[in-house]
Every structure is written in C-alpha cells, then in structure tokens.
Design a protein around this motif. Structure first.
Motif, short mmCIF file in Angstrom:
data_model
loop_
_atom_site.label_atom_id
_atom_site.label_comp_id
_atom_site.label_asym_id
_atom_site.label_seq_id
_atom_site.Cartn_x
_atom_site.Cartn_y
_atom_site.Cartn_z
N ALA A 1 -7.02 -1.63 19.20
CA ALA A 1 -8.16 -1.14 18.44
C ALA A 1 -9.05 -2.29 17.97
CB ALA A 1 -7.68 -0.31 17.25
N VAL A 2 -8.42 -3.37 17.50
CA VAL A 2 -9.21 -4.50 16.99
C VAL A 2 -9.96 -5.19 18.13
CG1 VAL A 2 -9.03 -6.80 15.97
CG2 VAL A 2 -7.78 -4.86 14.96
N ARG A 3 -9.26 -5.45 19.28
CA ARG A 3 -9.92 -6.12 20.40
C ARG A 3 -11.06 -5.29 20.98
NH1 ARG A 3 -4.59 -7.48 21.64
NH2 ARG A 3 -4.47 -5.81 23.19
N ALA A 4 -10.87 -3.97 21.06
CA ALA A 4 -11.94 -3.12 21.58
C ALA A 4 -13.17 -3.21 20.68
CB ALA A 4 -11.44 -1.68 21.67
N GLU B 1 -14.86 -6.67 21.22
CA GLU B 1 -15.59 -6.75 22.48
C GLU B 1 -16.88 -5.96 22.44
OE1 GLU B 1 -12.89 -5.40 25.42
OE2 GLU B 1 -11.55 -7.14 25.27
N ARG B 2 -16.85 -4.83 21.75
CA ARG B 2 -18.04 -3.97 21.73
C ARG B 2 -19.12 -4.51 20.80
NH1 ARG B 2 -19.97 0.38 18.92
NH2 ARG B 2 -18.20 0.34 17.49
N THR B 3 -18.69 -5.10 19.67
CA THR B 3 -19.66 -5.51 18.65
C THR B 3 -19.85 -7.01 18.56
OG1 THR B 3 -17.95 -5.59 16.94
CG2 THR B 3 -19.08 -3.49 17.28
N GLY B 4 -18.89 -7.76 19.05
CA GLY B 4 -18.97 -9.20 18.92
C GLY B 4 -18.62 -9.69 17.54
N VAL B 5 -18.08 -8.87 16.68
CA VAL B 5 -17.69 -9.23 15.31
C VAL B 5 -16.20 -9.58 15.30
CG1 VAL B 5 -17.45 -8.41 12.94
CG2 VAL B 5 -19.47 -7.78 14.29
N LYS B 6 -15.85 -10.65 14.61
CA LYS B 6 -14.46 -11.08 14.49
C LYS B 6 -13.77 -10.26 13.41
CE LYS B 6 -10.92 -13.70 15.39
NZ LYS B 6 -10.21 -13.57 16.68
N PHE C 1 -19.00 -1.56 10.58
CA PHE C 1 -20.01 -2.29 11.35
C PHE C 1 -21.39 -1.64 11.19
CE2 PHE C 1 -22.42 -2.85 15.31
CZ PHE C 1 -22.51 -4.23 15.35
N ARG C 2 -21.42 -0.29 11.20
CA ARG C 2 -22.69 0.40 11.13
C ARG C 2 -23.35 0.27 9.76
NH1 ARG C 2 -20.85 5.06 12.21
NH2 ARG C 2 -20.96 4.80 14.47
N HIS C 3 -22.54 0.37 8.68
CA HIS C 3 -23.12 0.42 7.33
C HIS C 3 -23.04 -0.91 6.58
CE1 HIS C 3 -23.54 4.74 7.73
NE2 HIS C 3 -22.25 4.83 8.06
N ALA C 4 -22.11 -1.79 6.97
CA ALA C 4 -21.97 -3.07 6.26
C ALA C 4 -22.24 -4.25 7.17
CB ALA C 4 -20.58 -3.19 5.65
N GLY C 5 -22.69 -4.00 8.41
CA GLY C 5 -23.00 -5.10 9.32
C GLY C 5 -21.79 -5.85 9.81
N GLY C 6 -20.57 -5.28 9.60
CA GLY C 6 -19.34 -5.94 10.06
C GLY C 6 -18.94 -7.13 9.23
N ALA C 7 -19.47 -7.25 8.00
CA ALA C 7 -19.18 -8.43 7.17
C ALA C 7 -17.73 -8.41 6.71
CB ALA C 7 -20.12 -8.45 5.96
N GLY C 8 -17.00 -9.47 7.00
CA GLY C 8 -15.64 -9.64 6.49
C GLY C 8 -14.69 -8.53 6.86
N GLU D 1 9.97 3.65 5.34
CA GLU D 1 9.70 5.09 5.39
C GLU D 1 8.22 5.40 5.53
OE1 GLU D 1 11.30 7.14 2.08
OE2 GLU D 1 13.40 6.85 2.66
N ARG D 2 7.37 4.53 4.98
CA ARG D 2 5.94 4.79 5.01
C ARG D 2 5.22 3.63 5.69
NH1 ARG D 2 3.73 5.97 -0.74
NH2 ARG D 2 4.51 3.84 -1.01
N VAL D 3 4.24 3.99 6.51
CA VAL D 3 3.38 3.00 7.13
C VAL D 3 1.99 3.14 6.52
CG1 VAL D 3 2.84 4.54 9.07
CG2 VAL D 3 2.46 2.08 9.29
N CYS D 4 1.44 2.01 6.10
CA CYS D 4 0.15 1.99 5.41
C CYS D 4 -0.81 1.12 6.22
CB CYS D 4 0.31 1.46 3.99
SG CYS D 4 -1.25 1.21 3.12
N ILE D 5 -2.00 1.69 6.51
CA ILE D 5 -3.04 0.96 7.25
C ILE D 5 -4.27 0.87 6.35
CG2 ILE D 5 -4.44 0.88 9.33
CD1 ILE D 5 -1.47 0.71 9.90
N GLU D 6 -4.81 -0.35 6.20
CA GLU D 6 -6.01 -0.57 5.41
C GLU D 6 -7.06 -1.27 6.28
OE1 GLU D 6 -5.17 -2.78 1.94
OE2 GLU D 6 -4.00 -1.19 0.95
N VAL D 7 -8.29 -0.71 6.26
CA VAL D 7 -9.43 -1.32 6.95
C VAL D 7 -10.46 -1.66 5.88
CG1 VAL D 7 -11.25 -1.02 8.67
CG2 VAL D 7 -8.97 -0.02 9.04
N SER D 8 -10.85 -2.92 5.78
CA SER D 8 -11.72 -3.36 4.69
C SER D 8 -12.89 -4.17 5.22
CB SER D 8 -10.93 -4.18 3.67
OG SER D 8 -10.38 -5.32 4.28
N ASP D 9 -13.92 -4.31 4.40
CA ASP D 9 -15.05 -5.18 4.69
C ASP D 9 -15.57 -5.72 3.37
OD1 ASP D 9 -17.29 -3.48 3.61
OD2 ASP D 9 -16.55 -2.11 5.16
#
Length: 469
Positions: A347-350, A353-358, A390-397, A407-415
C-alpha cells in the motif's frame, strides 16, 4: 380498605421463598396438629389411668364393704349395727386414710349411709353418674366435684378421685345399691401429671422430628429451586441481551446495506467524474489537435505539423497515464496470501509511486494470520487514508504505523497538514465515510483526530473476536 390490605398481604406472602412459606404454614399446622393430638392422647391416657386406678380402688373397697351390707334389695334403711360396722371400718385402717368420704345410695337418690352424718337419709336428684352406676357400669372422675351433695369434698381443697361402684345382688347380678367414695388422689395426681408430661414431651418430640425432617427436604428443594431460578433468570437475561444485540445487529445490517448501496453509487459517480475530468478532457484535447487546421492544411510546414502531432501525443500519453492510475487504484493486488507487513509495504509503495510522496512506515509487535476480509480492509484503509492526506494536506509528513498486542491490530495513518474539523465533514465526501463503513463492518473501531498540527486516522481490529465470528 380491606381488599387492599388483603392484596398487600397476599403480595407479601407470595414474595416469600417457598422454604419460608413452608416454615410459617407448616410450623402453624404442626403446632395445631401437636395440640390436637396431645389433647386427644392425654385425655385418653387420663381417662384410662383414672379408670384403672378407680377399678383397683373399687375392687378393694367392694371386697371390704360388701360383706358388711345386708340384703339391699329388701332394705329401705340401714340397721344401726350395719352403720356402726361401716363407721368402724371406714374410720380406721387403710380405708380410713385412703378415703375422704363414703356414701351408700339407693336407686331413688336417697343416701342410706354417709361418713358425713348430715347427709344420711337425705334424698337428691339422681345425677348422670349415679344413673350410670345403677345401670351396672362403674364411673370415675378426677377433680369434678360439682354435685350438690359434694359440698364438703369441695371445701376440703383436696384432689379427689370420685368413684361410683354398683353393688350387685350375689345370685341375680341385679344392681341394688351404689357405693360412692372419694379417694384422696395426691399420689395419683402426681403419677398422672408425670404421665401427661411424658406424653406431651413425646408428642412434641415426634412432631418436631417430623417437622424438621420435612423442613430439611423442603429447604433442600427450595435451594435447588432458587438455584434453578437464578440460572433461569440468568439465561433469560442472556437471551434478552442476545435478542437486543440481534435487533441492533439487524438494524446495523440494514443501515450498512443502505449505506453500501449509497456508497457504491457515490464511488461510481466519483469514477465517472475522475474519467470525465481527467482522461476524457485529455482525449478531447487530442481530438481537437487532430482536427486542427495545422494538420488539415497541406501547406503547413513540416515543423509546425510535427509540433502539433507531439502535442496530440502528449495529451494521449497523459490520458493513458491517468487511466492507468485510476485502474491501479481500483484493482486490488494479491493480498490474500500476503503477510500483514507485506500488505502495508504494498500500500505504501503504490502510493509513493503514484504521488511521488515519501511515506514513513513503522511496525511494532509481532504478526498473526489474518482473514482475507481483514487484509483487504487494512489495504483499502491505508490506500484511502493516504489518498485523502495527499489530496487535502498535500502529502505533508505522511506516515503509516502498525501496532499489534497479540489480540488487536492497530493501524494509524497520519500527516502534518493543516487539519480539519471531523464534525463538519460534508456527507458527500467518500473518504472517511467509506473507511468507517469498512472497519465497522468487521466489528472494528474507527477514529479520526485532527488539529492544526495534523490528522491521524486510526483503525483497530480484534483478531480474536473476528476468529470466533
């Protein structure tokens, strides 16, 4: 007022446990039964003891007195010699100390002889006891001196056993007179009281043993009933909770189905809008370039014609690139057999590649096998959350973090963008709504926190609960 009180008493009675009801009702019944049985048995014992003692005394007195009496069938009065013999016999020896009074009755109620000389020759109405004795049956009573001729005995204050004994004609067996004598019953009363006390003690003991035995059985049954009642109430409560949960789940399924239909329509509109605003516009520009006068005029210089063709090709290349990007976002990579770390990397690599954002990726904790539904949910969650950032924050950070505690898996996506207020997100925005629906459809938790320092989108899946489901 009375019916209200009766209703309250019935309600209070019904509120008691079965064991308490038995203890009260059974105790009252057992006490009543004990009293009835005790009275019946003691009365029979008293009558039997009185009769036996009287029979013994009567036999003794009759054996002593009968030889002194003349032919009573023809005697209207006693001769003075007979009365004198009776005085001597009754005034000394065993009879003198044993008998309080003595009377000889004639059938018409006349007293032929009495130790109380004032009564000799007097006539009294025949009592029931006297008539019974003249009928040939001995009568005995203890402390029942209620006849008119028994005033002296009542005044003595002694406990007396009153005996009426018929005098029989030796040859014919005819009752010709009745002996009435009152025996001093001090020892008899003592023995009778002891017998009554033993009888009441035995009746009380038997009743108590019987009641305690029944109480033990009832209390044991009551405990079983209470235990079963608690279990039944617990089962009913559990079933009620399950019914409530089923109703809530049914409502959630209905709402999820409605929202899924609406979301599908919105996704289709968004795809249509993306195709219309992107590749369609570029293709339209390319078509305009092909129909331009530069290419249509044969006199156009070759250099100008080449520039126009390059512009058309560039537009077509851009259109093709956008079509590939849109298709790439729609097509799901093969995540069914991938591990969680691989899914996050895909998911991260795709996105990069699409946006050019690290994008910074961090993973802590171990990993566990996940269901295909959970893997797809996590991949789409990261994909959509990164696209929104990427769309609303320009991919910053932009960053993705994974935590797993067994027992629980937690996923966080931040900017680190400018943030927004989640409460005023327009309902037509598909990003957050779609993410929430995906996560909650698997029983997970979804949360968004945003401030001026950035935004964090978080999802939590309980792997154990998903495995049970």
């Amino acid at each position: 007022m009375a019916p209200y009180r009766a209703t309250r008493l019935i309600d209070r009675w019904n509120a008691l446990s079965l064991a308490t009801q038995f203890l009260l009702a059974g105790g009252l019944f057992s006490l009543s039964a004990m009293i009835v049985v005790g009275i019946s048995v003691t009365s029979q014992i008293e009558a039997a003891v009185t009769r036996n003692s009287a029979s013994t005394t009567a036999l003794y007195v009759d054996s002593v007195i009968a030889p002194l009496l003349p032919e009573m069938r023809r005697s209207e009065v006693l001769e003075e010699s007979v009365a004198h013999a009776l005085d001597e016999t009754l005034g000394q020896g065993a009879l003198g100390t044993r008998l309080q009074s003595f009377k000889l009755w004639r059938s018409d109620g006349t007293i032929l002889y009495s130790t109380d000389k004032k009564l000799t020759g007097k006539r009294f109405p025949p009592s029931d006891n006297l008539r019974t004795a003249f009928a040939g049956r001995m009568v005995s009573e203890f402390n029942k001196l209620d006849d008119p001729e028994s005033q002296a005995e009542r005044d003595s204050g002694l406990h007396l056993l009153e005996i009426y004994n018929p005098v029989l004609q030796p040859w014919s067996g005819e009752v010709v007179a009745v002996l009435e004598f009152d025996e001093i019953a001090t020892e008899f009363e003592k023995n009778l009281q002891q017998a009554l006390v033993r009888t009441w003690s035995d009746v009380a003991a038997v009743t108590a043993i019987f009641f305690l035995g029944l109480s033990a059985i009832v209390f044991r049954g009551s405990r079983t009933i209470r235990s079963q009642s608690r279990s039944l109430k617990q089962r009913i409560a559990e079933l009620s909770d399950l019914l409530a949960q089923n109703r809530m789940l049914r409502l959630r399924v209905q709402r999820a189905s409605q929202r899924a239909t609406a979301l599908n329509e919105r996704y289709l509109r968004r795809i249509g809008a993306d195709l219309h605003d992107g590749p369609a516009q570029l293709v339209a520009l390319a078509a305009l370039g092909i129909d331009s006068p530069v290419l249509a005029d044969a006199a156009t210089p070759a250099a100008a014609r080449a520039r126009e063709l390059r512009a058309v090709k560039a537009n077509l290349d851009d259109a093709m690139r956008e079509i590939r990007n849109i298709s790439k976002g729609l097509v799901l990579p093969h995540v069914e057999n991938a591990e969680l770390t691989e899914i996050l990397g895909l998911a991260v690599r795709a996105h990069e590649e699409r946006t050019g954002v690290k994008v910074m990726l961090s993973m802590t904790g171990g990993h566990t096998p996940l269901s295909p539904a959970a893997k797809i949910c996590i991949f789409r969650f990261i994909q959509e959350a990164l696209n929104n950032g990427f769309r609303h924050a320009g991919g910053a950070g932009q960053a993705v973090a994974k935590h797993f505690d067994g027992e629980r898996v937690c996923i966080e996506v931040s900017d680190t963008g400018q943030g927004f207020d989640p409460k005023i997100v327009h309902p037509e925005r598909l990003g957050l709504v779609g993410l929430r629906e995906r996560v909650e459809s698997l029983g997970g938790q979804f949360a968004v926190t945003s401030s001026q320092n950035g935004t964090v989108v978080k999802m939590v899946l309980n792997i154990a609960e998903m495995g049970q489901a």
